[in-house]
Design a protein around this motif. Structure first.
Motif, short mmCIF file in Angstrom:
data_model
loop_
_atom_site.label_atom_id
_atom_site.label_comp_id
_atom_site.label_asym_id
_atom_site.label_seq_id
_atom_site.Cartn_x
_atom_site.Cartn_y
_atom_site.Cartn_z
N GLU A 267 -4.39 23.97 -21.76
CA GLU A 267 -4.97 22.64 -21.49
C GLU A 267 -5.96 22.21 -22.55
O GLU A 267 -6.06 21.04 -22.90
CB GLU A 267 -5.64 22.63 -20.11
CG GLU A 267 -4.67 22.42 -18.97
CD GLU A 267 -5.38 22.17 -17.66
OE1 GLU A 267 -6.56 21.77 -17.68
OE2 GLU A 267 -4.76 22.38 -16.61
N LEU A 282 -0.88 15.10 -22.70
CA LEU A 282 -1.90 14.80 -21.70
C LEU A 282 -1.34 13.91 -20.61
O LEU A 282 -1.58 14.13 -19.42
CB LEU A 282 -3.10 14.14 -22.38
CG LEU A 282 -4.30 13.78 -21.49
CD1 LEU A 282 -5.60 13.92 -22.26
CD2 LEU A 282 -4.20 12.36 -20.94
N LEU A 286 -0.95 14.56 -16.66
CA LEU A 286 -1.56 13.62 -15.72
C LEU A 286 -0.56 13.19 -14.65
O LEU A 286 -0.91 12.95 -13.49
CB LEU A 286 -2.09 12.41 -16.47
CG LEU A 286 -3.12 11.53 -15.77
CD1 LEU A 286 -3.99 10.81 -16.79
CD2 LEU A 286 -2.46 10.50 -14.88
N MET A 297 -7.24 15.70 -16.64
CA MET A 297 -6.63 14.85 -17.68
C MET A 297 -7.14 13.41 -17.57
O MET A 297 -7.43 12.75 -18.57
CB MET A 297 -5.11 14.88 -17.56
CG MET A 297 -4.47 16.22 -17.83
SD MET A 297 -4.81 16.90 -19.48
CE MET A 297 -5.92 18.24 -19.08
#
Length: 813
Positions: A267, A282, A286, A297
């Motif tokens: 991450e 990202l 999300l 995120m």
């Protein structure tokens, strides 16, 4: 050491390396170890029925070829037919070969170990690296041998070699050593090795860069190393840059992209990629990650600085998801979603995407709701900011329903609620909500709805009070809103400014600040310029405040080049000139206005501004001001005092001679000047006004015509006025205005002027021969309003196109 290598081997060549290494042995190579077909040491020896031994893979290939070509199955050595294709493993031979190979490899690796030192020759190091590659490619077990022999750190040390060939070969060797071996990858990545590899990525020599990219890609296959690679400063930025490079090798770009895909397992790396422009990972997390990941995120997305193109992409990808979170998530999730929406809504195109995704209803609900589910004030501020961003996208908000009752953002109740919030919250939210109203009043489709709501709420005084706010953003938003409102409720604003203390002075102070030209100054002067120009009370208050002196000084400084330009220069100068022109509308009722105009020679200033090329509004307003000033010339001209007649002259008038006074104005028959009586004959005002008749903007031409018409008024010497126009070659441009027939106002003014010009017989005679003028006058006589038709009729009589019956009847009488 040299004796242990095959002297015939060329270290600069990479051809047939396996052949070379199979013949570089410490112990003798027995013929029984070599496959007759491959001429290589066997790994899996098998025996045929005739006792001949071959490498399993090689003999199976032989049998396959025989079958496919429909030949008899024969022994490849004896060429005698075989009855069976059975292969018997030679286990003892295989064991013997493996023991022999292990002893030789160990010996050779020992030689390689002694070769991998910076002090050795380039050829020795290159041969050692090539041998290590060779044995690692033979089997996975050989990689364990290389690792156990401690050779990996020694290969890493070769990355510091001064030889480019050695560095390239070391990178290549490390990749081969690390392939499909997690333990070897870990050892390669120990210490500062990854940082060194990343440095090679930015190296100008493409071969090193390509080899480093291949090695880094191999290491990135280990999830354990992904975080370590991402932790190297600049690594992800360099990789992202390589993926979008047009100058890189295609394979290198592909490996950089695959490396980033591997790094997405961490991450932290995803956040770095987003920061460096690679947002898709990202956004994917999300949309598809766990609740905790989605929150992380979204939170990070709210902190990113994005380009406008990226904002649109993000809005299209995750806009709907963020809006859903904002509507139904817990407070922490709603906060993250709101902040992310704030970030991506600050672009017109992305704001429109969010509007289509349904952002308005939950935004407005968040702002107005009270009770258990209401947002804390800090988040209402974010909601207000997002709403301000969205509203300033230029969408038609009168057609977007907010709830089931079909109210819109400009419905009276909604605007009343916004005004209530503005009056009962802190400066930060007030500023954003004022910006919302600025956006709504910037559109001709919604401004009247907002004006109606403001009038019905009685909020005018409250809005004006923000002019004195200490926070600049709040002050600017309020002034911009009032400027948008002023064309529609100018009298209300003028009354409010007259009835309050301080706001007018605050606006004047803003205009006079010597800090370049700001948006606030342009809005402030624009607001004042839009107020009713004939409001005598407001103008008197402005005179008392010294506003016009401030404006005059700023205009002069701009014209003299003392104030440098900015993107607000044009609206600021236009506002200044429009503001200054209002003093010319009250000359007849306000002596101080006349005194100010004389003291600062406003007629000359407005004449100069007629030449403000490219600033149509400045030219138009200047011509209007000159018209007002010229109208006052008749009242301000000082007529000469003639001496009283003597005794004889009073008894016998026939013997008296009328005295003459020289130096009088031919138009007003008195003492005139541009400065004191605003007479346009002085200076070059008439010439410049005539030049404006050729302007492409009809409004400028209309204003110039109106000013020139003051030379032909009933209260001046019309014949002399015509002569003045002749002298500056102004007759033809006025005729052209009539012939072009651009607007109805221009036609009316041109007909009026031409009728008076045609009262001069010589000009009437000359023009009578022009059929175009006659046709234009006839057209006006047929189609214009009653008054213009009468004037056109008189003009046609001057050129004998209509009989002058009144003259006939007068003659008979």
């Amino acid at each position: 050491m040299t004796e242990s290598w095959d002297g015939s081997y060329d270290p600069g060549s990479q051809s047939d390396e396996s052949y070379h290494f199979d013949r570089t042995h410490i112990e003798p190579l027995y013929d029984a170890f070599v496959c007759p077909l491959t001429k290589q040491v066997m790994c899996d020896p098998v025996t045929l029925e005739n006792g001949r031994t071959f490498e399993r893979e090689a003999i199976e290939k032989w049998f396959k070829e025989c079958k496919e070509s429909r030949r008899k199955l024969v022994c490849p050595l004896t060429l005698k037919e075989l009855r069976s294709t059975d292969l018997n493993p030679s286990i003892s031979l295989r064991n013997t070969i493996e023991e022999w190979t292990a002893r030789n490899e160990a010996a050779q690796l020992d030689i390689a170990r002694r070769s991998l030192f910076p002090g050795n020759s380039e050829n020795e190091v290159m041969q050692a690296l090539k041998y290590i590659q060779h044995i690692c490619q033979k089997s996975r077990s050989s990689k364990h041998v290389v690792r156990n022999a401690g050779l990996i750190p020694m290969i890493v040390d070769m990355l510091k070699s001064s030889s480019r060939r050695v560095r390239c070969k070391a990178l290549e060797t490390l990749r081969i050593v690390a392939e499909e071996d997690a333990d070897n990858k870990e050892i390669v990545a120990e210490g500062d090795t990854i940082r060194t590899i990343v440095k090679f990525l930015s190296h100008e020599l493409s071969k090193e860069r390509e080899e480093a990219m291949s090695l880094l890609y191999e290491l990135s296959k280990s999830e354990a190393l992904c975080e370590k690679i991402g932790a190297v400063n600049g690594a992800i930025l360099i990789l992202v840059g390589m993926t979008s490079s047009n100058s890189e090798n295609v394979l290198t770009v592909e490996k950089a992209d695959k490396t980033l895909e591997n790094l997405e397992k961490c991450e932290k790396n995803v956040l770095q990629m987003a920061e460096n422009g690679r947002l898709q990972p990202l956004l994917t997390l999300l949309l598809e990650g766990s609740l905790e990941t989605k929150l992380s995120m979204a939170t990070y997305l709210g902190e990113l600085v994005l380009s406008n193109d990226v904002k649109v992409f993000v809005a299209k990808t995750v806009g709907s998801s963020l809006i859903n979170v904002m509507k139904s998530g817990n407070m922490q999730s709603r906060e993250a979603a709101l902040k992310a929406l704030n970030q991506i809504s600050s672009c017109e195109a992305s704001a429109k995407v969010l509007i289509e995704a349904g952002i308005l209803p939950p935004l407005v609900k968040d702002l107005f709701i009270v009770g258990v589910n209401q947002l804390p004030m800090r988040l209402k501020e974010v909601s207000a900011t997002v709403l301000a961003n969205v509203v300033n996208s230029g969408h038609d908000f009168d057609s977007i329903p907010l709830e089931a009752d079909h109210q819109t953002l400009v419905s009276e109740d909604i605007v009343h609620n916004l005004l209530h919030l503005i009056s009962n919250t802190g400066p930060a939210i007030e500023c954003k909500l004022l910006q919302v109203l600025v956006g709504l009043t910037s559109s001709p489709n919604t401004v009247l709805d907002v004006v109606t709501a403001i009038k019905s709420s009685g909020a005018t005084i409250s809005l004006i009070q923000f002019i004195e706010a200490t926070q600049k953003d709040l002050r600017v938003a309020s002034i911009k809103l009032l400027q948008n409102l002023s064309p529609h409720m100018g009298q209300e604003l003028a009354d409010a400014l007259r009835g309050t203390v301080g706001q007018l002075g605050s606006l004047i102070k803003i205009i006079s600040e010597n800090m370049g030209i700001t948006e606030e100054q342009a809005a402030a002067v624009g607001l004042l310029a839009d107020l009713p120009e004939r409001d005598l009370g407001l103008t008197r208050q402005m005179l008392d405040e010294g506003a016009f002196e401030v404006v005059i000084s700023r205009v002069v400084r701009i014209r003299q080049g003392e104030t440098r330009g900015s993107r607000f220069m044009t609206p600021y100068l236009e506002g200044l000139v429009r503001f200054l022109a209002r003093v010319t509308f009250v000359l007849a009722d306000e002596p101080d206005a006349v005194a100010l105009s004389r003291e600062h020679n406003l007629a000359a200033l407005f004449t100069d501004l007629l030449q403000a090329n490219g600033l149509d509004k400045v030219q138009m307003v200047s011509a209007m001001a000159l018209e007002n000033l010229s109208q006052e010339s008749k009242r301000l001209t000082r007529l000469p005092e003639l001496p009283k007649p003597g005794f004889c002259a009073s008894i016998f008038p026939c013997f008296s001679k009328q005295p003459t006074v020289s130096g009088l104005c031919r138009l007003h028959h008195g003492t005139c000047s541009l400065k004191d009586t605003f007479c346009l004959l002085e200076g070059k005002a008439v010439v410049k006004l005539v030049a404006c008749l050729d302007h492409t903007n009809e409004k400028v031409v209309e204003a110039a015509m109106a000013a020139l018409c003051t030379l032909l008024d009933d209260e001046v010497d019309i014949e002399q006025g015509v002569m003045v126009l002749c002298e500056v070659e102004g007759i033809k441009p006025i005729l052209d205005v009539l012939l072009e027939n651009r607007t109805e106002i221009l036609r009316q003014r041109a007909v009026w002027a031409i009728e008076r010009i045609l009262r001069t017989d010589d000009i009437a005679y000359e023009i009578s021969g022009d059929p175009n003028v006659s046709t234009a006058l006839v057209d006006a006589f047929r189609h214009c309003d009653y008054r213009t038709r009468q004037i056109a009729e008189c003009a046609l009589k001057h050129v004998d196109k209509i009989p002058n019956f009144s003259a006939v009847f007068n003659g008979r009488g």
